[in-house]
Design a protein around this motif. Structure first.
Motif, PDB file in Angstrom:
ATOM      1  N   VAL A 182     -26.409 -58.286 -24.160  1.00 36.81           N
ATOM      2  CA  VAL A 182     -25.204 -59.402 -24.867  1.00 36.81           C
ATOM      3  C   VAL A 182     -24.454 -58.677 -25.822  1.00 36.81           C
ATOM      4  O   VAL A 182     -23.445 -58.972 -26.074  1.00 36.81           O
ATOM      5  CB  VAL A 182     -26.011 -60.609 -25.354  1.00 36.81           C
ATOM      6  CG1 VAL A 182     -25.058 -61.382 -26.308  1.00 36.81           C
ATOM      7  CG2 VAL A 182     -26.752 -61.469 -24.212  1.00 36.81           C
ATOM      8  N   ALA A 183     -25.129 -57.785 -26.524  1.00 38.36           N
ATOM      9  CA  ALA A 183     -24.524 -56.878 -27.633  1.00 38.36           C
ATOM     10  C   ALA A 183     -23.306 -56.018 -26.817  1.00 38.36           C
ATOM     11  O   ALA A 183     -22.170 -55.949 -27.337  1.00 38.36           O
ATOM     12  CB  ALA A 183     -25.439 -55.929 -28.345  1.00 38.36           C
ATOM     13  N   LYS A 184     -23.524 -55.491 -25.837  1.00 42.70           N
ATOM     14  CA  LYS A 184     -22.614 -54.509 -24.870  1.00 42.70           C
ATOM     15  C   LYS A 184     -21.659 -55.718 -24.643  1.00 42.70           C
ATOM     16  O   LYS A 184     -20.561 -55.248 -24.531  1.00 42.70           O
ATOM     17  CB  LYS A 184     -23.369 -54.017 -23.777  1.00 42.70           C
ATOM     18  CG  LYS A 184     -22.562 -52.759 -23.345  1.00 42.70           C
ATOM     19  CD  LYS A 184     -23.437 -52.056 -22.376  1.00 42.70           C
ATOM     20  CE  LYS A 184     -22.410 -51.364 -21.305  1.00 42.70           C
ATOM     21  NZ  LYS A 184     -23.220 -51.006 -19.897  1.00 42.70           N
ATOM     22  N   LEU A 185     -21.990 -56.704 -24.158  1.00 43.66           N
ATOM     23  CA  LEU A 185     -21.117 -57.694 -23.429  1.00 43.66           C
ATOM     24  C   LEU A 185     -20.054 -57.991 -24.792  1.00 43.66           C
ATOM     25  O   LEU A 185     -18.895 -57.977 -24.596  1.00 43.66           O
ATOM     26  CB  LEU A 185     -21.685 -59.106 -22.946  1.00 43.66           C
ATOM     27  CG  LEU A 185     -20.624 -59.942 -22.594  1.00 43.66           C
ATOM     28  CD1 LEU A 185     -20.548 -59.482 -21.053  1.00 43.66           C
ATOM     29  CD2 LEU A 185     -21.509 -61.403 -22.389  1.00 43.66           C
ATOM     30  N   GLU A 186     -20.456 -58.123 -25.779  1.00 45.63           N
ATOM     31  CA  GLU A 186     -19.715 -58.478 -26.988  1.00 45.63           C
ATOM     32  C   GLU A 186     -18.864 -57.628 -27.340  1.00 45.63           C
ATOM     33  O   GLU A 186     -17.301 -57.877 -27.533  1.00 45.63           O
ATOM     34  CB  GLU A 186     -20.602 -58.967 -28.227  1.00 45.63           C
ATOM     35  CG  GLU A 186     -19.835 -59.335 -29.255  1.00 45.63           C
ATOM     36  CD  GLU A 186     -20.593 -59.814 -30.929  1.00 45.63           C
ATOM     37  OE1 GLU A 186     -21.055 -58.695 -31.267  1.00 45.63           O
ATOM     38  OE2 GLU A 186     -20.482 -60.603 -31.289  1.00 45.63           O
ATOM     39  N   ARG A 187     -19.229 -56.283 -27.331  1.00 48.68           N
ATOM     40  CA  ARG A 187     -18.347 -55.183 -27.488  1.00 48.68           C
ATOM     41  C   ARG A 187     -17.186 -55.184 -26.621  1.00 48.68           C
ATOM     42  O   ARG A 187     -16.069 -54.925 -27.126  1.00 48.68           O
ATOM     43  CB  ARG A 187     -19.083 -53.832 -27.518  1.00 48.68           C
ATOM     44  CG  ARG A 187     -19.956 -53.729 -28.744  1.00 48.68           C
ATOM     45  CD  ARG A 187     -20.485 -51.994 -28.798  1.00 48.68           C
ATOM     46  NE  ARG A 187     -21.255 -51.739 -27.929  1.00 48.68           N
ATOM     47  CZ  ARG A 187     -22.531 -51.811 -27.771  1.00 48.68           C
ATOM     48  NH1 ARG A 187     -23.096 -52.547 -28.890  1.00 48.68           N
ATOM     49  NH2 ARG A 187     -23.078 -51.188 -26.747  1.00 48.68           N
ATOM     50  N   GLU A 188     -17.592 -55.205 -25.472  1.00 50.65           N
ATOM     51  CA  GLU A 188     -16.516 -55.230 -24.075  1.00 50.65           C
ATOM     52  C   GLU A 188     -15.626 -56.489 -24.263  1.00 50.65           C
ATOM     53  O   GLU A 188     -14.392 -56.268 -24.140  1.00 50.65           O
ATOM     54  CB  GLU A 188     -17.505 -55.506 -22.729  1.00 50.65           C
ATOM     55  CG  GLU A 188     -16.516 -55.181 -21.690  1.00 50.65           C
ATOM     56  CD  GLU A 188     -16.305 -53.708 -21.334  1.00 50.65           C
ATOM     57  OE1 GLU A 188     -15.287 -53.453 -20.612  1.00 50.65           O
ATOM     58  OE2 GLU A 188     -16.791 -52.818 -22.156  1.00 50.65           O
ATOM     59  N   PHE A 189     -16.118 -57.526 -24.616  1.00 52.34           N
ATOM     60  CA  PHE A 189     -15.278 -58.765 -24.993  1.00 52.34           C
ATOM     61  C   PHE A 189     -14.015 -58.509 -26.255  1.00 52.34           C
ATOM     62  O   PHE A 189     -13.076 -58.825 -26.109  1.00 52.34           O
ATOM     63  CB  PHE A 189     -16.015 -60.001 -25.681  1.00 52.34           C
ATOM     64  CG  PHE A 189     -15.262 -61.046 -25.995  1.00 52.34           C
ATOM     65  CD1 PHE A 189     -14.610 -61.825 -25.163  1.00 52.34           C
ATOM     66  CD2 PHE A 189     -15.553 -61.556 -27.468  1.00 52.34           C
ATOM     67  CE1 PHE A 189     -13.789 -62.893 -25.843  1.00 52.34           C
ATOM     68  CE2 PHE A 189     -14.756 -62.496 -27.924  1.00 52.34           C
ATOM     69  CZ  PHE A 189     -13.902 -63.295 -26.909  1.00 52.34           C
ATOM     70  N   TYR A 190     -14.610 -57.633 -27.407  1.00 53.59           N
ATOM     71  CA  TYR A 190     -13.665 -57.371 -28.341  1.00 53.59           C
ATOM     72  C   TYR A 190     -12.595 -56.568 -27.849  1.00 53.59           C
ATOM     73  O   TYR A 190     -11.608 -56.511 -28.033  1.00 53.59           O
ATOM     74  CB  TYR A 190     -14.307 -57.033 -29.551  1.00 53.59           C
ATOM     75  CG  TYR A 190     -15.174 -57.910 -30.138  1.00 53.59           C
ATOM     76  CD1 TYR A 190     -15.021 -59.162 -30.393  1.00 53.59           C
ATOM     77  CD2 TYR A 190     -16.350 -57.551 -31.120  1.00 53.59           C
ATOM     78  CE1 TYR A 190     -15.523 -60.095 -31.061  1.00 53.59           C
ATOM     79  CE2 TYR A 190     -17.251 -58.346 -31.569  1.00 53.59           C
ATOM     80  CZ  TYR A 190     -16.582 -59.666 -31.801  1.00 53.59           C
ATOM     81  OH  TYR A 190     -17.448 -60.700 -32.685  1.00 53.59           O
ATOM     82  N   LEU A 191     -13.123 -55.349 -26.924  1.00 50.35           N
ATOM     83  CA  LEU A 191     -12.296 -54.428 -26.449  1.00 50.35           C
ATOM     84  C   LEU A 191     -11.203 -55.046 -25.584  1.00 50.35           C
ATOM     85  O   LEU A 191      -9.959 -54.798 -25.639  1.00 50.35           O
ATOM     86  CB  LEU A 191     -13.280 -53.550 -25.729  1.00 50.35           C
ATOM     87  CG  LEU A 191     -12.475 -52.143 -25.646  1.00 50.35           C
ATOM     88  CD1 LEU A 191     -13.221 -51.042 -26.161  1.00 50.35           C
ATOM     89  CD2 LEU A 191     -12.371 -52.007 -24.268  1.00 50.35           C
ATOM     90  N   LEU A 192     -11.656 -55.944 -24.737  1.00 49.31           N
ATOM     91  CA  LEU A 192     -10.710 -56.569 -23.659  1.00 49.31           C
ATOM     92  C   LEU A 192      -9.635 -57.471 -24.514  1.00 49.31           C
ATOM     93  O   LEU A 192      -8.663 -57.550 -24.133  1.00 49.31           O
ATOM     94  CB  LEU A 192     -11.586 -57.478 -22.543  1.00 49.31           C
ATOM     95  CG  LEU A 192     -11.948 -56.474 -21.569  1.00 49.31           C
ATOM     96  CD1 LEU A 192     -12.862 -57.124 -20.673  1.00 49.31           C
ATOM     97  CD2 LEU A 192     -10.808 -55.556 -20.799  1.00 49.31           C
ATOM     98  N   SER A 193     -10.241 -58.110 -25.591  1.00 51.60           N
ATOM     99  CA  SER A 193      -9.456 -58.903 -26.496  1.00 51.60           C
ATOM    100  C   SER A 193      -8.068 -58.360 -26.890  1.00 51.60           C
ATOM    101  O   SER A 193      -7.186 -58.620 -27.031  1.00 51.60           O
ATOM    102  CB  SER A 193     -10.315 -59.745 -27.338  1.00 51.60           C
ATOM    103  OG  SER A 193     -11.457 -60.618 -26.693  1.00 51.60           O
ATOM    104  N   ARG A 194      -8.286 -57.006 -27.348  1.00 48.85           N
ATOM    105  CA  ARG A 194      -7.404 -56.378 -27.910  1.00 48.85           C
ATOM    106  C   ARG A 194      -6.563 -55.907 -26.905  1.00 48.85           C
ATOM    107  O   ARG A 194      -5.458 -55.836 -27.176  1.00 48.85           O
ATOM    108  CB  ARG A 194      -8.089 -55.216 -28.746  1.00 48.85           C
ATOM    109  CG  ARG A 194      -8.836 -55.260 -30.007  1.00 48.85           C
ATOM    110  CD  ARG A 194      -8.976 -53.909 -30.471  1.00 48.85           C
ATOM    111  NE  ARG A 194     -10.089 -53.966 -31.637  1.00 48.85           N
ATOM    112  CZ  ARG A 194     -10.103 -54.499 -32.884  1.00 48.85           C
ATOM    113  NH1 ARG A 194      -8.641 -54.982 -33.188  1.00 48.85           N
ATOM    114  NH2 ARG A 194     -10.949 -54.534 -33.610  1.00 48.85           N
ATOM    115  N   LYS A 195      -6.762 -55.875 -25.769  1.00 47.79           N
ATOM    116  CA  LYS A 195      -5.759 -55.437 -24.621  1.00 47.79           C
ATOM    117  C   LYS A 195      -5.227 -56.525 -24.052  1.00 47.79           C
ATOM    118  O   LYS A 195      -3.923 -56.731 -23.562  1.00 47.79           O
ATOM    119  CB  LYS A 195      -6.645 -54.922 -23.516  1.00 47.79           C
ATOM    120  CG  LYS A 195      -7.470 -53.701 -23.823  1.00 47.79           C
ATOM    121  CD  LYS A 195      -6.536 -52.559 -23.521  1.00 47.79           C
ATOM    122  CE  LYS A 195      -7.335 -51.147 -23.823  1.00 47.79           C
ATOM    123  NZ  LYS A 195      -6.274 -50.057 -24.296  1.00 47.79           N
TER     124      LYS A 195
END
Lengths: 247, 634
Positions: A61-74
């Motif tokens: 889930v921590a990795k999923l969150e990082r990915e979520f933030y990254l994609l949100s910025r895009k």
């Protein structure tokens, strides 16, 4: 409120083969261009595929969150506030999809339910809505009482009914309330037990996928369905208890 | 600022409104013409039917209460049938001819306006303040709304922007905006709770800050709870006192109530820094109401009101899955958080000393400016900053038995979407009606009705055959969009939107035109006034010129022409035709060029003679070359 007739998903299905970024022509990633970073029209994909994940239930889930933030910025509409209409549409579509996917996958129960939904299984209607709906229409709702709880549930329902009557009459039976609270604690413990039982089935499911075993997969699936139905039932009971205790 | 178009940030508040922008690395509030940052959200119609906004409008609240309105935000996005509670507490005067289900209209003098129009007057004032400040037109804005505003209230705010001639790029939730303003210089990671008690609304938001991402985890609130409620309580007590002690019922006397309101608000504010305050109010019939209120009494009185903020805070914590001790920072927003008792309550709730570094009246506008900067492409200060907000209320559909089927749950990150499938119940059925709701209650009748949709043009098929996918999408403004498609035929279904409470697109369009017409009229009026002022200046200068020795040097013909043109300007100046006034000014200017030159010459000659200007010509001074303004010799 506004109505919105355009449907970018449709247009995209046609040129699915075309993997080039609409803006710079380079290779596009799933949602944005790896080269120029621009948002791309949405493609039909399930929530796992959206994050480039296999349909496995054990998930970092921590990795999923990082990915979520990254994609949100895009993908977030804020990034495209001044872009042309089409890009704003795509960004809206993609970021809503991102949020829906993240919300579903980060929660263990929602994730499991979603996976089962992808497998074509809808859980028994145990939701509060279904209860209300059944009450309103007079239909009989399907009940999945966990067998080991039959007796307790019967007793608890009697107590709840009594508490409701008391409330209507403006009476307060302290010992009854204590009794109900004790029952509620038992139910909450049961819920926790079910959660750890569930993670066991996750392992079964993921292993079945790795081993490519259809039989093991179906076995794990059916166990999860059974477990979630029991869990929903208990959760609704807890909700009923809270309703009686709180008001 | 490069050549990027300016985007302003606006806090459209219940009591006060502000406009701000990003000045370099820090947001700054743009003051009004009077130099004041806060523009009171008061709108009045003067005797000449001109709209007056802000400080200038406040006196009308007392002098002509039937021509002024305050706290209009309370009525945004509401219908006739659901404002009855407000009418008991506020002196809103509704139009007489309202139909059930219609958007309310407020009467100001002989005219009536919808709440979005009245809000648009405030927005237009803020827009003008910004335009004066920048010396350039401003057309794009970010406007803040209470986090707990529903779809209709948000849409009404967006409509207000459009009516005011603003392209509203984003609606931002007020507590979130505040966190942006705070986060700008802190740049720390952690969990922040924002407690926002304003004039008319209460919000609480819990955010997770992570490397510039401001992720709202949960929000809650009450769109009808704020300083207004404290004011109304104090007014009611005063009215009761006056009735009891003086045997006087002034509750229907608009002017008296407005006077009492002003006095109790001042008392409320003073009690935040003083231990007691003496009310002394002049009443009709030479009577006076006097009373002393101690802070202790005040705190007891308002306790039930401020206690209403506790429930939403606890719910937000619960929804966020957090305990109070897990909150790292607490931020206070809104004028009502100046009340010491409110601060104590917040400290108690979150077990933490709240932040008050930024002015609670301005922090929301500053945050709006930060968001405006992000939307305009960002700057070094806002680089990496991204706001992820949530929808405050669950979105549902009415299903059989009048039950709400929730399809997007509250506190879902927006944009968020959900698809629902529908079919027909009768062979050949071509329409399906859908009722969209917002709220947490189980029954449709207890939720807020957003709209009724009619899916039309479904290809006739056997009952149950059509498969209609309706997609509900809440955008980044928290506003719902709906699209539908019949999946078997692939046909896009028509949707007829009938907002339950709100203006149709056509109505909004009409209002924009109206305000343009008014803008035209405003512009004309301004021009007349300015031209008149200019005429006065040149006429005054001419009077001086006639007394100077230079006058004697003009020919009789020149003097005659000047006299004729002077008479003409005096005449035309009394009219309303600014173009005629300007033309007349130009003609007189032309005719007096030689006079001005002669005056200049004599002034220079006098100076060369070594005489002191002050002695020679007292306060007159020499006249400038042209037009006849005073010359500067230093």
């Amino acid at each position: 409120m506004s109505s919105n007739f355009s449907n970018p998903t449709l247009a995209v299905v046609a040129d699915r083969e075309n993997d080039a970024c609409w803006s710079c022509g380079d290779m596009r990633a799933a949602q944005f261009c790896k080269s120029c970073g621009k948002v791309q029209p949405a493609r039909p994909a399930d929530f796992f595929a959206f994050f480039g994940l296999p349909k496995k239930l054990n998930l970092d889930v921590a990795k999923l969150e990082r990915e979520f933030y990254l994609l949100s910025r895009k993908l977030h509409p804020d990034v495209y506030a001044q872009a042309r209409e089409e890009e704003r549409e795509w960004s809206l579509e993609q970021s809503s999809r991102l949020n829906d996917a993240y919300r579903t996958l980060k929660d263990p129960i929602k994730r499991t339910q979603y996976l089962l939904h992808l497998e074509g299984i809808e859980l028994e209607e145990q939701s509060k809505n279904a209860t209300e709906k059944a009450r309103a229409t007079g239909e009989i709702k399907k009940q999945v009482v966990p067998p080991e709880l039959l007796e307790e549930v019967f007793e608890l329902n009697m107590q709840l009914e009594e508490a409701r009557m008391n409330k209507k009459a403006g009476e307060n039976d302290a010992s009854l309330v204590t009794e109900i609270q004790k029952q509620k604690q038992n139910l909450e413990i049961k819920l926790e037990e079910l959660s750890s039982e569930l993670s066991g089935y996750w392992n079964d499911w993921d292993a079945a996928l790795d081993a490519d075993s259809e039989t093991a997969r179906i076995q794990a699936r059916d166990k999860m369905v059974d477990l979630l139905n029991r869990r929903n039932y208990i959760r609704n009971l807890v909700r009923d208890v809270n309703e009686v205790l709180e008001s | 600022m490069a050549d990027r178009e300016i985007i302003i940030g606006i806090d459209l508040g219940t009591t006060n409104s502000l406009v701000a922008f990003m000045s370099g690395d820090a947001p700054a509030v743009i003051p009004g013409e009077d130099g004041v940052n806060l523009v009171p959200s008061v709108v009045a119609l003067d005797e000449k039917n001109q709209i007056i906004v802000g400080n200038a409008a406040r006196k009308y609240l007392i002098e002509t209460p039937d021509r002024a309105v305050y706290s209009i935000k309370r009525l945004m996005g509401r219908g006739v049938d659901d404002v009855q509670e407000e009418l008991k507490l506020f002196p809103f005067q509704l139009a007489d001819d309202l139909q059930p289900g219609e958007v309310v209209r407020i009467r100001l003098g002989e005219k009536t306006f919808t709440p979005p129009e009245i809000s648009a007057f405030i927005l237009r004032q803020l827009k003008r303040n910004a335009e004066r400040f920048f010396g350039a037109p401003v057309t794009k804005a970010v406007i803040t709304v209470p986090a707990y505003f529903n779809d209709a209230q948000r849409q009404a705010t967006k409509d207000a922007g459009r009516i005011a001639g603003l392209d509203v790029l984003r609606l931002v939730n007020e507590p979130t905006a505040a966190s942006l303003a705070y986060g700008l210089d802190k740049k720390e990671n952690g969990i922040v709770a924002v407690y926002d008690l304003g004039g008319g609304t209460f919000d609480v938001s819990i955010l997770k800050l992570h490397d510039g991402i401001f992720e709202v985890i949960a929000t809650n609130g009450d769109t009808h709870l704020g300083g207004d409620d404290i004011d109304n309580l104090l007014i009611r007590i005063a009215l009761d006192d006056i009735r009891g002690d003086l045997g006087l019922d002034v509750s229907r006397n608009g002017e008296a109530v407005a006077t009492i309101r002003k006095a109790v608000i001042e008392a409320k504010i003073a009690l935040s820094s003083q231990e007691s305050i003496k009310l002394d109010i002049d009443l009709p019939g030479d009577k006076r109401y006097r009373r002393e209120i101690t802070r202790e009494q005040f705190e007891q009185l308002i306790q039930p009101i401020i206690d209403r903020t506790v429930g939403p805070c606890k719910q937000a914590l619960k929804d966020a899955g957090l305990k109070p001790e897990q909150i790292d920072e607490v931020v206070l927003v809104g004028g009502s958080t100046r009340i010491p008792k409110v601060r104590a309550l917040v400290k108690d709730l979150f077990q933490r000393e709240p932040h008050i570094d930024l002015n609670p009246d301005e922090v929301v506008a500053l945050g709006a400016a930060v968001q405006a900067n992000i939307l305009s492409g960002g700057s070094t200060a806002t680089e990496n900053m991204l706001l992820l907000d949530v929808t405050p209320l669950s979105l549902g559909i009415e299903v059989a038995g009048g039950v709400t089927d929730k399809i997007i749950l509250r506190n879902s990150t927006i944009p968020a979407s959900a698809s629902q499938h529908y079919t027909t119940q009768v062979d050949g059925q071509t329409n399906v009606a859908i009722h969209v709701l917002q709220g947490e209650r189980e029954l449709a009748k207890d939720c807020r009705s957003l709209a009724r949709f009619d899916l039309k043009g479904i290809p006739p098929m056997a009952a149950g055959m059509p498969r209609i996918e309706v997609k509900f999408l809440i955008d980044a403004n928290g506003i719902l969009q709906v699209s539908a498609r019949e999946q078997r035929s692939g046909k896009q279904a028509e949707i007829e939107v009938q907002p339950s409470y709100g203006l149709t697109d056509e109505q909004v369009e009409g209002m924009i035109l109206d305000s343009f017409d008014n803008a035209e009229e405003d512009f004309r009026q301004r021009q007349v006034i300015e031209a008149g002022n200019e005429a006065d200046t040149i006429l005054a200068a001419l009077e001086k010129g006639k007394k100077s020795p230079a006058w004697g040097e003009l020919t009789t013909e020149e003097k005659k022409t000047i006299a004729r043109l002077e008479k003409m300007l005096v005449e035309v100046k009394t009219g309303n035709d600014y173009q005629a006034i300007r033309k007349s000014i130009d003609e007189l200017n032309q005719a007096t060029i030689r006079l001005a030159e002669l005056m200049m010459d004599s002034a220079v000659t006098t100076a060369l003679k070594g005489q002191n200007m002050d002695e020679s010509n007292a306060d007159e001074g020499p006249t400038a070359p042209h037009p006849m303004a005073k010359a500067e010799f230093k």
